[in-house]
Design an enzyme around this catalytic site. Sequence first.
Site, PDB file in Angstrom:
ATOM      1  N   SER A 180      48.847  43.809  48.852  1.00  0.00           N
ATOM      2  CA  SER A 180      49.109  43.053  50.076  1.00  0.00           C
ATOM      3  C   SER A 180      48.926  43.948  51.301  1.00  0.00           C
ATOM      4  O   SER A 180      49.119  45.167  51.236  1.00  0.00           O
ATOM      5  CB  SER A 180      50.557  42.558  50.041  1.00  0.00           C
ATOM      6  OG  SER A 180      51.008  42.272  51.322  1.00  0.00           O
ATOM      7  N   TYR A 196      59.122  44.825  49.249  1.00  0.00           N
ATOM      8  CA  TYR A 196      57.841  44.184  48.957  1.00  0.00           C
ATOM      9  C   TYR A 196      56.682  45.166  49.201  1.00  0.00           C
ATOM     10  O   TYR A 196      55.771  45.297  48.385  1.00  0.00           O
ATOM     11  CB  TYR A 196      57.724  42.949  49.848  1.00  0.00           C
ATOM     12  CG  TYR A 196      56.491  42.124  49.642  1.00  0.00           C
ATOM     13  CD1 TYR A 196      56.378  41.267  48.541  1.00  0.00           C
ATOM     14  CD2 TYR A 196      55.434  42.160  50.543  1.00  0.00           C
ATOM     15  CE1 TYR A 196      55.241  40.492  48.360  1.00  0.00           C
ATOM     16  CE2 TYR A 196      54.306  41.387  50.372  1.00  0.00           C
ATOM     17  CZ  TYR A 196      54.218  40.549  49.278  1.00  0.00           C
ATOM     18  OH  TYR A 196      53.088  39.783  49.103  1.00  0.00           O
ATOM     19  N   LYS A 241      53.992  46.624  46.578  1.00  0.00           N
ATOM     20  CA  LYS A 241      52.560  46.351  46.738  1.00  0.00           C
ATOM     21  C   LYS A 241      51.765  47.648  46.892  1.00  0.00           C
ATOM     22  O   LYS A 241      50.592  47.722  46.490  1.00  0.00           O
ATOM     23  CB  LYS A 241      52.331  45.428  47.944  1.00  0.00           C
ATOM     24  CG  LYS A 241      52.845  44.013  47.737  1.00  0.00           C
ATOM     25  CD  LYS A 241      52.234  43.361  46.506  1.00  0.00           C
ATOM     26  CE  LYS A 241      52.352  41.854  46.486  1.00  0.00           C
ATOM     27  NZ  LYS A 241      51.908  41.267  45.207  1.00  0.00           N
TER      28      LYS A 241
END
Length: 568
Positions: free
Chosen positions: A156, A169, A173
């Site tokens: 991401s 997150y 990622k």
Amino acid sequence: MGLLDGKVAVITGAGGGIGRCHALLFAREGAKVVVNDLGGSRDGSGKSEKMADAVVSEIRAQGGQAAGHYQSVATSEGARSLVKTAIDAFGRCDILVNNAGILRDKTLIKMSEEEWDLVIAVHLRGSFLCGQAFAQHVKDRAEQGDLGGRIVNTSSYAGLMGNFGQSNYAAAKAGIYGLTKVWALELAKLGVTVNAIAPMAKTRMTDDIAQVPDDMKPEQISPMVLFLCSEQAKDVNGKIFGIHGQQLLEYKMIMTQGVTKKGPEHWTPSEIAQSLAAIGADASAPAPAAGGPAPITPEQIIDKAFTRLPEVFLPEKAAGWKAVLHFEIAGASPWTVVIALWKCTTKKGLDGTPTCVVKTNAQTYSDIVLGKERPEKAFMAGKITATNLGDMMRMGGAFDMKKAKDLADAEARAAAPAASAPAAQAAPAPAKEATPAEIIAKAFEKLPEIFMADKAKGWAPTLHFEIKNADDWTVKIADGKCTVAKGKQGTATCVVKTDAQTYADIVAGKERAEKAFMGGKITATNLGDMMKFGTAFDMKKGREPSSTSRARAARTGRSRSRTGSARP
Ligand code: NAI
């Protein structure tokens, strides 16, 4: 004929969003698909078989074959049973798409350990466990002579570039980026390619993020994943592709050339401070032509943009809007923009009481002015902040940004020669950069000089090098001597194939030969010869400038290193 005829694909988190689109497209292209989904909510709570089953039904309704799997990818039992489902239902597994994911956003200080652990578990541990189970199956197959496979991971923008409020997150990622790079090396020998995507699309995950526009559809993500899983991408390995609607891009981690201090003394902090720009200088960025203009600086671009802002003001779009905007720009002068009585005025410095304070840095703002970066994206990435969102939104609509960009482009073109004149005079012009083909020719010519006969006793090979976009070369070792010749001479004991850029990078020490080999960028028909080739030459000495080029450099006062160039 489909691009995935006869293939069996496992797609995690395929009960909705992007994963569902992958599953439907893969099935249309002939793959038998295992649809995995835990069926919980966006934050990872709850579970249900409904989501996966719905996609299995959709695939069957369109005439395809699919099986459901409902366990979490974050457990080893879930990951192992996922691959087993593919084998039980369809006899094998060729493709793994790691896509499952959840979100629990919080800023650093507010984030709980549970929020950290859960997000890391689903994305990073889940990708690791599924990758491991898949790789074990491919290895078992390979032992029966049945090699090959594809993995596509899902990273991401947040992990690759950073995003406000997403420590868990982004860390997961970024970890997936690391997994992709490592697996691309480790699994190449099994014929497995490993790549990743960094998508951007409106799904339930991004439903409440205004900066992801509605017209970025999850269906737009899947063709890239299909390509990576197809035969057409057999030579694409270890890459990370971004997909933003119709825009495809590649994320690249670069190592700069850096600066090497001569002598035994270690670097001091003040030397580091002085050399910071050179340490970070991107050697791949185009250098200015010898003696030519240096580019206009971000600060100059920003000053011009604010000066000319009133010219692109659209009064009809600013009815009833009164604002005093302060722009605090790190690395450039601050500016005040006043909107009142259908007029826009600008002034250097901070003036009056602001209704909104905008903070950013010079590079970001000049990129926005030149249309290289979208303001919403910079905003989302935390590169711009504003104390009054209403003012910021109106600012976006009250100016003709296209006209502003055209003006800025024209200014940049007009200002460049003037801005660069002193720099061009002060610094010597950089030496012309050698092409990969020239670097390679020099390296081959130098081989006899750096040959170490004592390391090559009893070895008498004839190596043919077939190098795309450069000359072919023959290297012959006989009677303790190395000779080289352009073209392919005699009968080869080993044929080495590569491309000019890869070989030039190896010669320059920018790429490790073994890594290029493992990444499939070099192939050789005789591994024994290749191994010996690696040890029979003093490669370090090969990278030193020859005595003649050192003398030439001393005469002209020019350095061959790009770090000594006239770039500002
Ligand atoms: P989504 O929420 O629609 O899809 C994720 C799916 O994963 C859901 O169906 C969910 O039930 C499933 N899932 C969650 N935990 C699971 C677990 N433990 N085991 C199995 N399945 C599980 O979201 P979206 O947007 O389709 O996301 C897909 C992937 O793309 C995710 O990895 C996400 O982080 C990534 N991504 C999405 C972006 C976007 O703009 N939508 C941006 C960057 C990355």
